[in-house]
Structures are given as structure tokens and as C-alpha cells.
Design a protein around this motif. Sequence first.
Motif, PDB file in Angstrom:
ATOM      1  N   SER A  79       1.439   5.685  17.601  1.00  0.00           N
ATOM      2  CA  SER A  79       0.151   6.619  17.450  1.00  0.00           C
ATOM      3  C   SER A  79      -0.582   6.068  16.255  1.00  0.00           C
ATOM      4  N   ALA A  80      -1.945   6.555  16.201  1.00  0.00           N
ATOM      5  CA  ALA A  80      -2.544   6.069  14.966  1.00  0.00           C
ATOM      6  C   ALA A  80      -2.183   6.619  13.670  1.00  0.00           C
ATOM      7  N   LYS A  81      -1.359   7.894  13.818  1.00  0.00           N
ATOM      8  CA  LYS A  81      -0.872   8.475  12.673  1.00  0.00           C
ATOM      9  C   LYS A  81       0.415   7.628  12.161  1.00  0.00           C
ATOM     10  N   SER A  82       1.333   7.409  12.998  1.00  0.00           N
ATOM     11  CA  SER A  82       2.623   6.593  12.824  1.00  0.00           C
ATOM     12  C   SER A  82       2.154   5.518  12.099  1.00  0.00           C
ATOM     13  N   LEU A  83       1.113   4.481  12.825  1.00  0.00           N
ATOM     14  CA  LEU A  83       0.691   3.183  12.178  1.00  0.00           C
ATOM     15  C   LEU A  83       0.096   3.443  10.842  1.00  0.00           C
ATOM     16  N   ALA A  84      -0.684   4.423  10.856  1.00  0.00           N
ATOM     17  CA  ALA A  84      -1.217   4.504   9.368  1.00  0.00           C
ATOM     18  C   ALA A  84      -0.134   4.817   8.475  1.00  0.00           C
ATOM     19  N   LEU A  85       0.582   5.700   8.772  1.00  0.00           N
ATOM     20  CA  LEU A  85       1.697   5.910   7.670  1.00  0.00           C
ATOM     21  C   LEU A  85       2.603   4.502   7.448  1.00  0.00           C
ATOM     22  N   LEU A  86       2.873   3.857   8.334  1.00  0.00           N
ATOM     23  CA  LEU A  86       3.374   2.327   8.275  1.00  0.00           C
ATOM     24  C   LEU A  86       2.818   1.561   7.287  1.00  0.00           C
ATOM     25  N   PHE A  87       1.176   1.684   7.597  1.00  0.00           N
ATOM     26  CA  PHE A  87       0.275   0.717   6.839  1.00  0.00           C
ATOM     27  C   PHE A  87       0.377   1.114   5.305  1.00  0.00           C
ATOM     28  N   ASP A  88       0.317   2.342   5.199  1.00  0.00           N
ATOM     29  CA  ASP A  88       0.577   3.054   3.823  1.00  0.00           C
ATOM     30  C   ASP A  88       1.550   2.397   3.071  1.00  0.00           C
ATOM     31  N   GLU A  89       2.705   2.457   3.457  1.00  0.00           N
ATOM     32  CA  GLU A  89       3.907   1.971   3.018  1.00  0.00           C
ATOM     33  C   GLU A  89       3.775   0.731   2.608  1.00  0.00           C
ATOM     34  N   LYS A  90       3.498  -0.141   3.548  1.00  0.00           N
ATOM     35  CA  LYS A  90       3.353  -1.780   3.312  1.00  0.00           C
ATOM     36  C   LYS A  90       2.312  -1.884   2.576  1.00  0.00           C
ATOM     37  N   ILE A  91       1.080  -1.351   2.624  1.00  0.00           N
ATOM     38  CA  ILE A  91       0.148  -1.543   1.290  1.00  0.00           C
ATOM     39  C   ILE A  91       0.609  -1.419   0.207  1.00  0.00           C
ATOM     40  N   ALA A  92       1.154  -0.415  -0.367  1.00  0.00           N
ATOM     41  CA  ALA A  92       1.966   0.034  -1.455  1.00  0.00           C
ATOM     42  C   ALA A  92       2.670  -1.089  -1.700  1.00  0.00           C
ATOM     43  N   GLU A  93       3.805  -1.656  -0.851  1.00  0.00           N
ATOM     44  CA  GLU A  93       4.633  -2.742  -1.137  1.00  0.00           C
ATOM     45  C   GLU A  93       3.878  -3.768  -1.799  1.00  0.00           C
ATOM     46  N   LEU A  94       2.857  -4.403  -0.770  1.00  0.00           N
ATOM     47  CA  LEU A  94       2.070  -5.510  -1.344  1.00  0.00           C
ATOM     48  C   LEU A  94       1.450  -5.367  -2.655  1.00  0.00           C
ATOM     49  N   GLY A  95       0.999  -4.072  -2.824  1.00  0.00           N
ATOM     50  CA  GLY A  95       0.478  -4.176  -4.297  1.00  0.00           C
ATOM     51  C   GLY A  95       1.702  -4.281  -5.425  1.00  0.00           C
ATOM     52  N   GLN A  96       2.531  -3.781  -5.125  1.00  0.00           N
ATOM     53  CA  GLN A  96       3.769  -4.211  -6.201  1.00  0.00           C
ATOM     54  C   GLN A  96       4.058  -5.737  -6.121  1.00  0.00           C
ATOM     55  N   LYS A  97       3.908  -6.417  -4.988  1.00  0.00           N
ATOM     56  CA  LYS A  97       4.476  -7.605  -5.001  1.00  0.00           C
ATOM     57  C   LYS A  97       3.105  -8.622  -5.618  1.00  0.00           C
ATOM     58  N   LEU A  98       2.057  -7.870  -5.163  1.00  0.00           N
ATOM     59  CA  LEU A  98       0.840  -8.822  -5.904  1.00  0.00           C
ATOM     60  C   LEU A  98       0.769  -8.806  -7.548  1.00  0.00           C
ATOM     61  N   ALA A  99       1.308  -7.501  -7.882  1.00  0.00           N
ATOM     62  CA  ALA A  99       1.197  -7.262  -9.408  1.00  0.00           C
ATOM     63  C   ALA A  99       2.305  -8.124  -9.918  1.00  0.00           C
ATOM     64  N   HIS A 100       3.390  -8.103  -9.267  1.00  0.00           N
ATOM     65  CA  HIS A 100       4.490  -9.085  -9.730  1.00  0.00           C
ATOM     66  C   HIS A 100       4.170 -10.782  -9.887  1.00  0.00           C
ATOM     67  N   LEU A 101       3.479 -11.122  -8.705  1.00  0.00           N
ATOM     68  CA  LEU A 101       3.048 -12.497  -8.710  1.00  0.00           C
ATOM     69  C   LEU A 101       1.872 -12.849  -9.834  1.00  0.00           C
ATOM     70  N   SER A 102       1.046 -11.630  -9.876  1.00  0.00           N
ATOM     71  CA  SER A 102      -0.180 -11.869 -11.221  1.00  0.00           C
ATOM     72  C   SER A 102       0.789 -12.168 -12.341  1.00  0.00           C
ATOM     73  N   ALA A 103       1.803 -11.227 -12.762  1.00  0.00           N
ATOM     74  CA  ALA A 103       2.436 -11.400 -13.963  1.00  0.00           C
ATOM     75  C   ALA A 103       3.112 -12.619 -13.999  1.00  0.00           C
ATOM     76  N   VAL A 104       3.850 -13.191 -12.827  1.00  0.00           N
ATOM     77  CA  VAL A 104       4.459 -14.521 -13.085  1.00  0.00           C
ATOM     78  C   VAL A 104       3.622 -15.558 -13.077  1.00  0.00           C
TER      79      VAL A 104
END
Length: 272
Positions: A79-104
Motif C-alpha cells: 500500500s502507499a502507507k507501507s511503502l512510504a514507511l519502508l522508504f522512510d526507514e531506508k532514507i534514514a539509513e542512506l543518510g547515515q551511510k552518506l554521512a559516514h562516506l563523507s567522513a571517510v
Amino acid sequence: MDGKDKLLTIGQFAAMHGINKKTLMWYDEIGLFAPACVNPENGYRCYNYHQSPILETILLLRELDVSTGEIKEFLNNRSAKSLALLFDEKIAELGQKLAHLSAVQKTLCNYRQNMETLLRMDLSEITIVEKEERCLVTVDIDRQVSFEKEVELITAETAKYQLGRLHDASYGSMIPVASLQKGDFGGYSKLFIEIPLLAQKDGLHIQPAGKYLRAFHKGDWENLPERYGEILRYAKGQGIGLRGFSYEKGINEIVAGRMEDYIVQIEIPVGS
């Protein structure tokens, strides 16, 4: 697009999505993504254009390291809601990975700059350089703090910032200019940790922007007071005032095989 209802062979459908047809076969075998139909005569799998959005969603989620089990669960209850929740979770994870890569990336740039300095430096030279403001995590020490205790303090402090590895930060020591001017060349008061892309400033030591006197010392630390004597005489002779702290850090630990080759960079803010 004309012919959207026409069936495509597994090879055609795989090519359209830039994947191997074995991937589609595997998705079918595990019950993740089935073909539109299977030819009863030869067992060939066939797909149609309308399945493309679902497959692209699966490929995107796989690229985001979502497990096949999680994808199955989503497809069974999508559903739109379940996909939005899944994307929210992955966007947060990507943000952490990008911050780590920027630090590296910043760490690698610092290492690269240190190597460039090594290739061009004149160890006897004392220069004035311009530096940007830096936020440093610091640990208070004195002469009674053993090396083992210093390691313990640094380890505890870096743990607060969830550093993955020691190389995610750079380390050094600080000695007050007032101590140097008194001839107390062993009066270190802080260890510092510079963490790339550290957002917060509250509770941190601010190494001010501005002009710094920069010098280098090569060899055993026991001879460092002699270098400080040269620095102080140079500053006095040039009418240069020094303030705050002297910031020391090693710049060639990676390539120095002996203590005699170890180089310390010394930077002291200029001003009254």
C-alpha cells in the motif's frame, strides 16, 4: 507504448530491466516474482509490460539491502502507507551511510594533504598559515595521567561519537602557550580528537580560525623542547605574538617505520 499487453520472453524482459534472466528465474523459484504465464508446452516463462513497475520496485529494494523476506511481506500487503514507511526507514539509513562516506572522504583528503606536506616540506622552516575554525573533542590530562590512562580516556570519548574505526578521526595533544613561555615544555593539558563533519559545537573545544605559526619536529619527542625553543625565538625575533594552545599531531604515522622518522606538526595561533 503500443503492445503493452503482449508477452515478452524471459530474455527480453530481463534485458529491458538490465538484469540477468537467471535473476528472474530465481525470483520465481523463491516465490518473490512470478511470470505472467508459463508456456505449457515448453515451460518457458513469459512476462508482460504491466509487471515492470513491480519488478523495478523489487530491484530498488534489493539495492537498498532489503531482504527478500521483507520484500515478500511488502508485496503481499503493499500500500502507499507501507511503502512510504519502508522508504522512510531506508532514507534514514542512506543518510547515515552518506554521512559516514563523507567522513571517510574527508579523512582520506586529510591523509592525502599530509602526504603532500611530507613531499614538499622543509623541516627547518617556520611559516605562517591561515586555518579555518575546527571543533575538537578534548580530554583533560596532566603529568600524572599515564599513557595507558590516556588511551582509556580517548577510547571512552570516541565511543560517545560512535566512530567505526580509529582512522575515522585524527588525534593530537595540546599544550598552553603560557606553559611554553614559562619553559614548561611538558605541561600538556589536553588530548584532542578531530572528527570529520562533526555537526555539534556545544561542549567542544573551538580551535579558532585565523593565522597560525606552523613548524615541524622530526624524531624523538624528548628533543621536542629544543624545537619549541627555536619556535619561541623565531616568534620573538619576528615580533609575533602567540596565544591559546599549541596543537601537535603526527602527520606520517602511516609511513614512518622508526621513531627517528616520526614527524610532529606544530600549529600555534598568532595574536596578542
